[in-house]
Design an enzyme around this catalytic site. Sequence first.
Site, PDB file in Angstrom:
ATOM      1  N   HIS A  91      -4.042  18.120   0.520  1.00 58.52           N
ATOM      2  CA  HIS A  91      -4.932  17.031   0.102  1.00 58.52           C
ATOM      3  C   HIS A  91      -5.764  17.388  -1.126  1.00 58.52           C
ATOM      4  CE1 HIS A  91      -6.523  13.112   0.771  1.00 58.52           C
ATOM      5  NE2 HIS A  91      -6.159  13.051   2.036  1.00 58.52           N
ATOM      6  N   GLU A  94       0.856  -1.181   0.000  1.00 60.02           N
ATOM      7  CA  GLU A  94       0.000   0.000   0.000  1.00 60.02           C
ATOM      8  C   GLU A  94       0.895   1.234   0.000  1.00 60.02           C
ATOM      9  OE1 GLU A  94      -3.352  -0.193   2.621  1.00 60.02           O
ATOM     10  OE2 GLU A  94      -3.511   1.991   2.749  1.00 60.02           O
ATOM     11  N   ARG A  95       0.626   2.110  -0.940  1.00 61.76           N
ATOM     12  CA  ARG A  95       1.440   3.321  -1.124  1.00 61.76           C
ATOM     13  C   ARG A  95       2.898   2.978  -1.386  1.00 61.76           C
ATOM     14  NH1 ARG A  95      -3.100   5.587  -2.358  1.00 61.76           N
ATOM     15  NH2 ARG A  95      -4.556   5.664  -0.623  1.00 61.76           N
ATOM     16  N   LYS A 102       1.322  10.992  13.629  1.00 65.20           N
ATOM     17  CA  LYS A 102       1.878  11.479  12.360  1.00 65.20           C
ATOM     18  C   LYS A 102       2.416  12.897  12.532  1.00 65.20           C
ATOM     19  CE  LYS A 102      -0.858   8.621   9.216  1.00 65.20           C
ATOM     20  NZ  LYS A 102      -1.709   8.560   8.003  1.00 65.20           N
ATOM     21  N   LYS A 141      -3.332  -0.120  14.217  1.00 65.30           N
ATOM     22  CA  LYS A 141      -4.233   0.906  13.680  1.00 65.30           C
ATOM     23  C   LYS A 141      -5.639   0.447  14.043  1.00 65.30           C
ATOM     24  CE  LYS A 141      -5.755   2.999   9.300  1.00 65.30           C
ATOM     25  NZ  LYS A 141      -5.490   3.109   7.837  1.00 65.30           N
ATOM     26  N   TRP A 197     -13.190  12.867   2.210  1.00 67.63           N
ATOM     27  CA  TRP A 197     -12.565  12.229   1.048  1.00 67.63           C
ATOM     28  C   TRP A 197     -12.355  13.229  -0.095  1.00 67.63           C
ATOM     29  CZ3 TRP A 197     -15.828   7.073   0.446  1.00 67.63           C
ATOM     30  CH2 TRP A 197     -15.475   6.205   1.488  1.00 67.63           C
ATOM     31  N   ARG A 232      -1.471   3.688  17.104  1.00 75.22           N
ATOM     32  CA  ARG A 232      -1.536   4.863  16.219  1.00 75.22           C
ATOM     33  C   ARG A 232      -2.644   5.834  16.621  1.00 75.22           C
ATOM     34  NH1 ARG A 232      -2.216   4.309  10.543  1.00 75.22           N
ATOM     35  NH2 ARG A 232      -0.396   5.400   9.761  1.00 75.22           N
ATOM     36  N   ASP A 287      -2.602  14.076   6.940  1.00 72.52           N
ATOM     37  CA  ASP A 287      -2.080  12.811   6.420  1.00 72.52           C
ATOM     38  C   ASP A 287      -0.885  12.995   5.493  1.00 72.52           C
ATOM     39  OD1 ASP A 287      -1.793  10.141   5.906  1.00 72.52           O
ATOM     40  OD2 ASP A 287      -3.468  10.005   4.511  1.00 72.52           O
ATOM     41  N   GLU A 318       3.676   9.241  -0.900  1.00 77.14           N
ATOM     42  CA  GLU A 318       2.295   9.100  -1.364  1.00 77.14           C
ATOM     43  C   GLU A 318       1.749  10.408  -1.932  1.00 77.14           C
ATOM     44  OE1 GLU A 318      -0.303   7.819   1.761  1.00 77.14           O
ATOM     45  OE2 GLU A 318      -2.129   8.120   0.600  1.00 77.14           O
ATOM     46  N   GLU A 322     -10.405   4.485   9.626  1.00 76.22           N
ATOM     47  CA  GLU A 322     -10.573   4.060   8.236  1.00 76.22           C
ATOM     48  C   GLU A 322     -11.061   2.620   8.140  1.00 76.22           C
ATOM     49  OE1 GLU A 322      -7.524   6.964   5.910  1.00 76.22           O
ATOM     50  OE2 GLU A 322      -6.625   5.121   6.630  1.00 76.22           O
TER      51      GLU A 322
END
Lengths: 715, 715
Positions: B535, B183-184, B376, B303, B557, B340, B381, B409, B307
Amino acid sequence: MIGAIGRFAGALTILACAAYARPAQAEDGYDLWLRYRPLPQLQRKAATVSAITVLRESPTLRVAAEELERGFSGLSGHEVGRQDTIPADSVVLAIARTPEVAALALPVAALNEEGYLVRPVTLGGRRVTLVTGKTDRGVLYGAFALLRWAQTGHAVRTATFSSSPATKLRLLDHWDNLDGTVERGYAGQSLWDWWTLPDFRDPRYTDYARANASIGINGTVLNNVNAKADSLTAPYIAKAAALADVFRPYGIKVYLSARFSAPIELGGLKTADPLDPQVAAWWRAKADELYRAIPDFGGFLVKANSEGQPGPQDYKRSHADGANMLAAALAPHGGVVMWRAFVYAQENAEDRAKQAYDDFKPLDGKFAPNVIVQVKNGAIDFQPREPFHPLFGAMPRTPLMLEFQITKEYLGQATHLAYLGPQFEETLRSDTLADGPGSTVARVVAGTGDALTGMAGVANIGRSRDWSGSTFNQSNWYAFGRFAWDPQASSADVAREWAAMTFGPDPAIVAPITKMMAGSREAVVDYMTPLGLAHLMATAHHYGPGPWISDLKRPEWNPYYYHRADKDGIGVERGPGGTNATSQYAPALARSLADPATTPDATLLWFHRVPWTYRLKSGKPLWQAMVADYDRGVAYVDDMRRTWASVRPAIDGERFAKTAAFLDIQQREALWWRDASLAYWMSVNGLPLPPGAAPPAHDLAWYKAQSFPYAPGNP
Amino acid sequence: MIGAIGRFAGALTILACAAYARPAQAEDGYDLWLRYRPLPQLQRKAATVSAITVLRESPTLRVAAEELERGFSGLSGHEVGRQDTIPADSVVLAIARTPEVAALALPVAALNEEGYLVRPVTLGGRRVTLVTGKTDRGVLYGAFALLRWAQTGHAVRTATFSSSPATKLRLLDHWDNLDGTVERGYAGQSLWDWWTLPDFRDPRYTDYARANASIGINGTVLNNVNAKADSLTAPYIAKAAALADVFRPYGIKVYLSARFSAPIELGGLKTADPLDPQVAAWWRAKADELYRAIPDFGGFLVKANSEGQPGPQDYKRSHADGANMLAAALAPHGGVVMWRAFVYAQENAEDRAKQAYDDFKPLDGKFAPNVIVQVKNGAIDFQPREPFHPLFGAMPRTPLMLEFQITKEYLGQATHLAYLGPQFEETLRSDTLADGPGSTVARVVAGTGDALTGMAGVANIGRSRDWSGSTFNQSNWYAFGRFAWDPQASSADVAREWAAMTFGPDPAIVAPITKMMAGSREAVVDYMTPLGLAHLMATAHHYGPGPWISDLKRPEWNPYYYHRADKDGIGVERGPGGTNATSQYAPALARSLADPATTPDATLLWFHRVPWTYRLKSGKPLWQAMVADYDRGVAYVDDMRRTWASVRPAIDGERFAKTAAFLDIQQREALWWRDASLAYWMSVNGLPLPPGAAPPAHDLAWYKAQSFPYAPGNP
């Protein structure tokens, strides 16, 4: 004195390189059979050439010369460079109509367009080795043949040989998806980094072309036969064009798998009916667009009306209607259509093994001249052993392209050592009897007259450092190319070549390695699908045994469909009393296959259903013979492990360790196949194991419970 | 005379290696910054050591010695071997309590358990370079520091330095899935070949460990935080154990991402409620099983309730309840839980930037001592620029682990050159003011007393030959390790080190390359998300611009959620008149961020919504400044292309060409970002472009129509 220093320095050179070279880079398998390490002292001298000279350079002759420079520098341990003059003991590359070569009056007339001739000649008063051919591609193949000659331990100055390929299309089919996955790929991601193409041309693309050219492969289908229409859009055409630019000097054309419904998906049409003029016009325009970007574009490979793919039958048109429409779009540009005969349909209750013949035999002679029908080696799907496909010999007026699967979807995938040369050889030497004795599949494939001919191999190549996931899987890529060039080749000879080029020509290494290879595919047959059994693999990923599976929706998805075992017997009756698939073969062959007594033991259960007590030609009852086969397969893997251990001193650490680890996996899995299969058969036939046979390690429930949700290569 | 021959032979050696080495293997980026090519003549002599000696060998000291052998052999061009005696000018490796070293009474007391001390000493009457530390891991880090010293052009005999890491946990988080996807991930498949583990231990695993140890990384989370329970089954534990065996000598522990609902999925329990005794018992048993296979297993990364991942809130329990239950299972074995704080919930209408703080701040002091909360760098993000996360400084009684994203990403993924050192530095030097001026994030991360401390980086590593998808992406892996070791590091110093190690220490190469790197991340900010925007990337794959997207189901989103642009203005009001996210910072900082006038231009639109005509501190109106930023970003990429072209003579062909191709892509895409963004903003604000600014190449509809169904890294 200079000489002494030179020798001393030379010795130091090799030592120093060995010392500073990182083991991880030194022998990680990336070099394939183009390994070019210094030969043993005896042969090294015989591989020494003074220079490489090219007469009338072309891009193809240039890459041929570069390969010879690289190869002979490596093999001899002395740098070999290009020269414009022709020194003695040099290698000269030139096409046959170059005046200096024409003057030699060599027997080049017998060569075809891609053939080569290598021999010692005198040019400008000097003895040299000439590599020639009618085209520069022929010369390129000759250059690689000369390197092979030296790599296998022969003296350059004795090189005297010529060869022409028996087939016109020698292709790899990549089942590579645009997202980087590879269907049935066990060697990492797709070699094509679509995302960074066309800007970034990975040096691997060039090395891929070198490897293919070295074995005579002249075309590559870039994308999966289960195709996305996107591969025909402008951005992806530009990406394919960048690859074509890289491959062109190596004589390799680019082909694409074409999705039959692309006119709907990309063109916004309401239909993909091949007889619709708008559809035909869309494909003509698409072909024109492709050839503007790739002037030597090869053509299309099409999987239609099979396993859910769209096709002409969606519009009640025939495969010939579909293929000929595409062929008409490509014909003005010289492109070809490779139309797959691998079809079987959900609605069709007929024996799956019969459906391709049923669909295609009536179309014999109905295809355009630039269509070739691509037929798998057997009638089911690349099993460890299948009898040859009944279409071979049955379509005399249609060019047939033989399709092998190099990636071992059904033969242990990445980790089992199975050299496929014997499988290729077995199919090619099979006699169809279609035109009297000697009508072998090899002869059918080689064709007659000007018709298209070809052989395709489903590639086992990915971004793994060693290209094919294991060193020995490389041998299958190699063997495919050699058999496509010469369908009469000997799998033993090919194995010897490959082993010498891959591990060095010392017979003390080559002999044990080729011994391992020789029976390795038969071992897989033995421990997976003995005596003509087929398709007993677990669902979807085809990894591991699943003979008990019988609850999937479509009958032909179930291993049970392929063995029909119960208390009374096992096998599929395909004789006249059964599905009568045997009748699809030429009459003389059909007659012998109709009777279990005249059917070879090796394919008995493919053609016939017999009781567990049936006596084989060997005299053994079936059940006892089956158990013995499983045990023989397992024992063969044990033998391979021992043999491999014995060559350890002669193999570099990294390649040795990887193969050793994989043989450990194979040994465990061969036993798993044997035990799971026996546990199931015993649950069906209620028979005891023959005396001395070890019972399965676990009960049947244990084998059934094994699950592999992350198995690779599963689309 | 021998001397003369030796020199002559030495010169030949280098020539010969260069001539025969295949370019494709010679410089394909695999060596990372551990390149060890012969130094320029001047420095080569200063990098010559006579031998490597180890006192009281351990597995870790052995690999340290091997690295020094390899490194100094390569750098000096003369083979350097191990010796049991201590010759003059050798490098001696020994832990500090070894009697010979203890007798030297060196200042090792100031070192922590992983620190090292390097200096010239006299041992057995000979001048040597001693590398020591309290543990063999410290010595290993010192060995790599000594190599770095030499690689950057310093004389070995002057090496006099010591260092201890500021954080205890210095980890890479691999978002690698069990099916081999990442992922990513933009560097090919997962490095872990789960399918062939535990049998096959790819030499890459060792080289991965070497690279990590060289920059002080001491742990690796093998699997994606979006975890499958399967990674906790026996077969996968065995695979992880094989990796742990490879990594152990390099001081690297293995961690796993744990799926919170595993007790249901694997254990057959009806609940995963952390307060259910059966659930706690299941995890205790699982921890016991893990430690039987991996005695030094590091612990779990979790996590939860983010999400769509399961977590304690599914049972109305807190994050602390969940973390502490897992911590209790690991505590007897010394393992840790990294929990997280990246949480935001579908049901929560609150500003996404506030939700982590809202959830976690009330839990300060409620976590078990072996829990560290992973936060983070920013509150959204991993954007090109974010203000530091308000949790830093806000949880004085809870260890906080800083999480950076090394894989880019949101910063152009594989193909854009963006050196993240300045981003790491910017976050770490941010002053939280939580405990008065100087309460930087770096100080928060370094912690106090015995509490856990740590830094995690989401890895950019895959099976690409160059590990990270591009040469310059390697610099981000390198920089992460250096900043995790020393959060006060200078991004410019780190860039100089990396460039010298990666391309050679010649200032004529290092200077232009570090100049390119220095502003490269700011350029991405400029052409993607200037002035605090965030974003704006297209949906799902986060590749390319999509500021116009506003129709996705969940508000957060949509890029629109992050800019709220209309005719009247742009930006998200997070001051007291808006979401009041600014109040999550320490009062002094909150006050200045509450007012646009005292908010830095660089994060203005993150914190405030202002009119298009708003005057920045620079004096420029916002719209003009935005356009100027876009243009500056594009111009910077042009500059990088020119600079790169200028160093061509000094860079090997393969690495030069790949970076050049990627810079071409970046240049096209920077312009695409600028043009697409401007076309959209102009459609919203109706303003003309400032004089001299080029209009977008296409209309907005064209930008909206771009589609990338096969973009990599998209889960």
